[in-house]
Design a protein around this motif. Structure first.
Motif, mmCIF file in Angstrom:
data_model
loop_
_atom_site.group_PDB
_atom_site.id
_atom_site.type_symbol
_atom_site.label_atom_id
_atom_site.label_comp_id
_atom_site.label_asym_id
_atom_site.label_seq_id
_atom_site.Cartn_x
_atom_site.Cartn_y
_atom_site.Cartn_z
ATOM 1 N N PHE A 183 -24.695 15.719 -25.547
ATOM 2 C CA PHE A 183 -24.688 14.792 -24.026
ATOM 3 C C PHE A 183 -23.287 15.369 -23.357
ATOM 4 O O PHE A 183 -22.276 15.966 -24.070
ATOM 5 C CB PHE A 183 -24.497 13.585 -24.795
ATOM 6 C CG PHE A 183 -23.173 13.313 -26.202
ATOM 7 C CD1 PHE A 183 -22.339 13.428 -25.697
ATOM 8 C CD2 PHE A 183 -23.818 14.028 -26.791
ATOM 9 C CE1 PHE A 183 -20.808 13.498 -26.548
ATOM 10 C CE2 PHE A 183 -22.302 13.895 -28.354
ATOM 11 C CZ PHE A 183 -21.121 13.169 -27.847
ATOM 12 N N ASP A 184 -23.122 14.937 -22.444
ATOM 13 C CA ASP A 184 -21.964 14.529 -21.613
ATOM 14 C C ASP A 184 -21.272 14.236 -21.699
ATOM 15 O O ASP A 184 -21.379 12.641 -22.062
ATOM 16 C CB ASP A 184 -22.336 14.612 -20.353
ATOM 17 C CG ASP A 184 -21.348 14.853 -18.858
ATOM 18 O OD1 ASP A 184 -21.614 15.575 -18.531
ATOM 19 O OD2 ASP A 184 -20.881 14.103 -18.316
ATOM 20 N N LEU A 185 -19.384 14.588 -21.817
ATOM 21 C CA LEU A 185 -18.514 13.428 -22.613
ATOM 22 C C LEU A 185 -18.459 12.614 -21.663
ATOM 23 O O LEU A 185 -18.283 11.417 -22.107
ATOM 24 C CB LEU A 185 -17.528 14.922 -23.391
ATOM 25 C CG LEU A 185 -16.392 14.017 -23.611
ATOM 26 C CD1 LEU A 185 -16.470 13.141 -24.776
ATOM 27 C CD2 LEU A 185 -14.648 14.441 -23.993
ATOM 28 N N GLY B 53 -14.992 13.995 -33.492
ATOM 29 C CA GLY B 53 -14.504 14.801 -32.158
ATOM 30 C C GLY B 53 -14.788 13.403 -31.747
ATOM 31 O O GLY B 53 -14.271 12.675 -30.634
ATOM 32 N N LEU B 54 -15.414 12.861 -31.983
ATOM 33 C CA LEU B 54 -16.199 11.004 -30.517
ATOM 34 C C LEU B 54 -15.029 10.109 -31.229
ATOM 35 O O LEU B 54 -14.672 9.977 -30.774
ATOM 36 C CB LEU B 54 -17.733 10.893 -32.102
ATOM 37 C CG LEU B 54 -18.444 11.570 -31.442
ATOM 38 C CD1 LEU B 54 -20.058 10.608 -32.522
ATOM 39 C CD2 LEU B 54 -18.963 11.727 -29.580
ATOM 40 N N ASP C 200 -8.862 7.947 -28.231
ATOM 41 C CA ASP C 200 -7.939 8.491 -26.919
ATOM 42 C C ASP C 200 -8.462 7.220 -25.791
ATOM 43 O O ASP C 200 -7.329 7.434 -24.632
ATOM 44 C CB ASP C 200 -8.360 9.595 -26.621
ATOM 45 C CG ASP C 200 -7.402 10.135 -25.586
ATOM 46 O OD1 ASP C 200 -6.193 9.863 -25.827
ATOM 47 O OD2 ASP C 200 -8.259 10.112 -24.447
ATOM 48 N N GLU C 201 -9.549 6.542 -25.199
ATOM 49 C CA GLU C 201 -10.398 5.495 -24.442
ATOM 50 C C GLU C 201 -9.287 4.189 -25.096
ATOM 51 O O GLU C 201 -9.536 2.960 -24.186
ATOM 52 C CB GLU C 201 -11.363 5.736 -24.738
ATOM 53 C CG GLU C 201 -12.377 6.199 -23.707
ATOM 54 C CD GLU C 201 -11.856 7.196 -22.756
ATOM 55 O OE1 GLU C 201 -12.351 6.603 -21.671
ATOM 56 O OE2 GLU C 201 -11.200 8.213 -22.236
ATOM 57 N N LEU D 275 -19.082 19.243 -27.459
ATOM 58 C CA LEU D 275 -18.234 18.018 -27.497
ATOM 59 C C LEU D 275 -16.462 18.521 -27.784
ATOM 60 O O LEU D 275 -15.887 17.838 -26.280
ATOM 61 C CB LEU D 275 -18.093 16.773 -28.711
ATOM 62 C CG LEU D 275 -17.359 16.033 -28.736
ATOM 63 C CD1 LEU D 275 -17.260 14.797 -28.019
ATOM 64 C CD2 LEU D 275 -17.207 15.317 -29.534
ATOM 65 N N TYR D 276 -16.360 18.888 -28.251
ATOM 66 C CA TYR D 276 -14.664 19.934 -27.983
ATOM 67 C C TYR D 276 -14.686 20.693 -27.292
ATOM 68 O O TYR D 276 -13.557 20.487 -26.712
ATOM 69 C CB TYR D 276 -14.616 20.865 -29.512
ATOM 70 C CG TYR D 276 -14.808 19.660 -30.458
ATOM 71 C CD1 TYR D 276 -13.629 18.723 -31.170
ATOM 72 C CD2 TYR D 276 -15.515 20.374 -31.565
ATOM 73 C CE1 TYR D 276 -13.919 18.208 -32.104
ATOM 74 C CE2 TYR D 276 -15.815 19.411 -32.870
ATOM 75 C CZ TYR D 276 -14.757 18.581 -32.871
ATOM 76 O OH TYR D 276 -14.839 17.259 -34.484
ATOM 77 N N TYR E 157 -11.768 10.619 -31.695
ATOM 78 C CA TYR E 157 -10.595 11.464 -31.499
ATOM 79 C C TYR E 157 -11.065 10.805 -29.303
ATOM 80 O O TYR E 157 -9.746 10.019 -29.059
ATOM 81 C CB TYR E 157 -10.348 13.048 -30.666
ATOM 82 C CG TYR E 157 -9.535 13.103 -29.843
ATOM 83 C CD1 TYR E 157 -8.395 13.183 -30.727
ATOM 84 C CD2 TYR E 157 -10.168 13.260 -28.713
ATOM 85 C CE1 TYR E 157 -7.231 14.309 -30.265
ATOM 86 C CE2 TYR E 157 -8.634 14.378 -27.989
ATOM 87 C CZ TYR E 157 -7.488 14.456 -28.481
ATOM 88 O OH TYR E 157 -6.774 14.563 -27.402
ATOM 89 N N ASN E 158 -12.013 10.748 -29.450
ATOM 90 C CA ASN E 158 -12.162 10.751 -27.709
ATOM 91 C C ASN E 158 -12.561 8.873 -27.991
ATOM 92 O O ASN E 158 -12.229 8.476 -26.542
ATOM 93 C CB ASN E 158 -13.841 10.961 -27.631
ATOM 94 C CG ASN E 158 -13.301 12.484 -26.413
ATOM 95 O OD1 ASN E 158 -12.773 12.893 -25.600
ATOM 96 N ND2 ASN E 158 -13.431 14.044 -27.548
ATOM 97 N N GLU F 81 -15.343 20.596 -23.758
ATOM 98 C CA GLU F 81 -15.715 19.348 -23.090
ATOM 99 C C GLU F 81 -13.839 18.434 -23.076
ATOM 100 O O GLU F 81 -13.156 17.945 -22.119
ATOM 101 C CB GLU F 81 -16.535 18.491 -22.490
ATOM 102 C CG GLU F 81 -17.913 18.973 -22.388
ATOM 103 C CD GLU F 81 -18.883 18.162 -22.465
ATOM 104 O OE1 GLU F 81 -18.605 16.987 -21.885
ATOM 105 O OE2 GLU F 81 -20.232 18.479 -22.013
ATOM 106 N N LEU G 70 -18.411 8.833 -22.390
ATOM 107 C CA LEU G 70 -17.334 7.456 -23.024
ATOM 108 C C LEU G 70 -18.165 6.210 -21.905
ATOM 109 O O LEU G 70 -17.600 5.316 -22.253
ATOM 110 C CB LEU G 70 -15.993 8.005 -22.326
ATOM 111 C CG LEU G 70 -15.855 9.057 -23.215
ATOM 112 C CD1 LEU G 70 -14.994 9.734 -23.161
ATOM 113 C CD2 LEU G 70 -15.054 8.230 -24.852
#
Lengths: 237, 342
Positions: A111-113, A23-24, A30-31, B112-113, A26-27, B115, A117
């Motif tokens: 944590f808040d995504l 998940g991390l 994506d950034e 996480l997923y 991917y995010n 969000e 980021l």
């Protein structure tokens, strides 16, 4: 504009939980960042030996070497690379230990995504900003210590210390605002690029680290003074 | 941690000091008593003819010694109790830290997923992958919560197992295979052999937990060479289940601790193992409730681990433990049925 500068930044993600890492990755990808994922402490140090990274994201409970051990090892080799702890360990002892070992930030799970980021982006931007400003005035003197912002060293007659990039940015902010009371919120906003309402303990830990380096007696500071209820006053003398 | 170490050190020092104090007092007392007795005997009658000492008061003298020794013994017991309590508190603290971590990690991953799915334009393939990962994490949470609840019920003795009579040769390999499928073990990484033919009394779901825990354990502790061998056979009215792996093994000194509650062994060769320290404790308790026992052996580190489970063969004898289990189980089922109807 600023964003373009950090696109393609290389991040070393050290996380043993596969689901979290995917998940991390991917995010972060994506950034626009390039992510390399190390599944354990041993791999993390191997990766670090072979590559150059703009940011390290570290879990604490890791196979072979803990995140603390990795941070210590990385700091002994490179004071500049920013380190972000991302962990389920929430105790203030762990937080203080992580920051004292030279980490630049500490985020707890869950944590808040968006906040995560944002912090990553700010850390990468700060790294760029730091390398830009250090070109302008690479040296400063505090007491009998000479600070070299080029190689992040502090030298006095008796010792030589290496600063982390966050310590260097904080020190530079104090130098640029010498003789003025600076609130913790202002430091959080301008040095950490975080909302002033996040927390203030991190600032105190970093100031206490600077006191250890520069003050003849850190318990009775003459350069980095605390102003009760206000913040800090840097007195260059 | 530092505080605990310091308080243990203080406690030990205080205990040793107290023991020296008791013994010193005892020595002084004996010395004082004997020397005074000699003085009285030699000069007492000359100084004051009224003082007559025929013999020392042995009763008071020996009574005092007994009391001092008793106090020293009681102090030893209290000291031992404190040490056990401190060890338990330490284990419990570790357990809380481990459980907190085990709860937070999958929760953080699910968040996480969620969000990510809300805030990003995720393509269909990735969306499905993320949902599968969330399911994996929610199963992990469920398993953890189930284990904690099961242990809690076991300790309060309110667990209601549903025992039935099964053919060991049919049920045990099936339960073992279920575990292999549950953990998605490749076909060439395990073998299941069974020669048992007799009947046994089992709670199918509880036995599944046993096999799941042993399989999970084998996977965790076999980082390089995952090979599981399950042999089921019977001998002398007992059914044996031998569950072996070729993992990192266990050192001799740790073998006794492996089934203890909250206990987690650390191994520098495989430090990644996460857990709560409840899995093997629960396994042992389930086997005990089946009237059986579980033991573990290992040739040493990196030489694999072998768990041996023994459960009794079922024979229809009134008053036997297995019949009591079956009766209790049928009562539970009636009660469960009633609860269901209500």
């Amino acid at each position: 504009m600023e964003e373009n500068k950090i696109k393609g930044s290389k991040i070393l993600l050290v996380e043993d939980e596969e689901t979290m890492a995917i998940g991390l990755e991917y995010n972060l990808t994506d950034e626009g960042y390039v992510v390399e994922w190390a599944k354990n402490g041993r791999d993390a140090l191997n990766f670090y030996d072979k590559g150059r990274y703009d940011l390290i994201i570290l879990d604490i409970m890791l196979p072979y070497f803990s995140g603390f051990e990795i941070a210590k090892e990385i700091r002994s080799r490179s004071p500049k690379v920013p380190i972000l702890f991302l962990t389920a360990r929430t105790s203030s002892e762990d937080r203080v230990r992580g920051l004292e070992l030279g980490a630049d930030d500490y985020i707890t799970k869950p944590f808040d995504l968006r906040e995560f980021l944002l912090r990553v982006r700010r850390m990468l931007l700060r790294g760029r900003w730091y390398s830009d400003v250090s070109k302008d005035s690479p040296k400063a003197k505090i007491g009998d210590c000479v600070v070299d912002f080029d190689n992040l060293t502090v030298k006095s007659k008796s010792r030589s210390i290496t600063l982390t990039s966050r310590e260097a940015v904080l020190l530079r902010y104090f130098l640029e605002n010498s003789g003025r009371v600076i609130s913790r919120g202002e430091l959080l906003e301008n040095v950490w690029h975080l909302s002033s309402e996040v927390e203030t303990r991190t600032v105190d830990i970093f100031v206490s680290r600077l006191r250890k380096y520069f003050e003849p007696d850190p318990d009775s500071p003459i350069y980095f003074k605390s102003i009760r209820g206000e913040g800090y006053l840097f007195d260059k003398r | 941690m530092l505080k605990k170490k310091r308080s243990l050190w203080l406690l030990t020092t205080a205990f040793i000091f107290a023991q020296f104090a008791w013994l010193g007092l005892l020595g002084l007392w004996i010395y004082w008593y004997v020397s005074n007795y000699i003085i009285f005997e030699q000069v007492g009658t000359k100084l004051s003819p009224q003082i007559v000492i025929n013999s020392p008061d042995v009763l008071i003298f020996s009574g005092g010694i007994v009391l001092i020794v008793a106090i020293a013994v009681v102090m030893s017991f209290i000291f031992r109790y404190f040490i056990v309590q401190m060890k338990m508190t330490n284990l419990y603290d570790n357990f809380i830290a481990n459980v907190t971590h085990e709860l937070k990690s999958p929760l953080a991953s699910i968040q996480l997923y969620l969000e990510t799915l809300i805030s990003k334009n995720v393509d269909e393939t990735r969306r499905k992958e993320f949902i599968a990962l969330m399911l994996k994490d929610s199963n992990r949470l469920k398993k953890l919560i189930d284990t904690i609840l099961e242990v809690s019920r076991l300790e309060r003795k309110v667990i209601s197992h549903h025992y039935n009579i099964y053919n060991a040769g049919a049920i045990l390999p099936a339960v073992a295979r279920n575990s292999m499928e549950h953990f998605r073990m490749p076909e060439n990484s395990f073998t299941i052999e069974c020669t048992a033919v007799s009947e046994c009394v089992l709670d199918n779901a509880a036995m599944q937990i046993v096999f799941d825990n042993l399989t999970d354990n084998a996977i965790k502790y076999s980082p390089d060479n995952l090979q599981i061998k399950i042999s089921i056979y019977e001998k002398s009215d007992k059914i044996f289940i031998e569950f072996s792996d070729k993992g990192i093994g266990i050192s001799g000194k740790d073998l006794n601790r492996i089934f203890s509650r909250f206990e987690r062994l650390s191994n520098p060769n495989n430090p990644s193992v996460r857990g709560t320290g409840l899995g093997l404790y629960l396994t042992r308790e389930i086997i005990k409730s089946h009237g059986g026992k579980i033991t573990v052996k290992s040739e040493g580190e990196n030489k694999g681990t072998s768990f041996m489970i023994e459960i009794p063969v079922y024979k229809d004898q009134s008053g036997s433990y297995l019949n009591t289990l079956l009766k209790r189980s049928s009562k539970n089922e009636i009660r469960d049925d009633k609860d269901g109807r209500e």
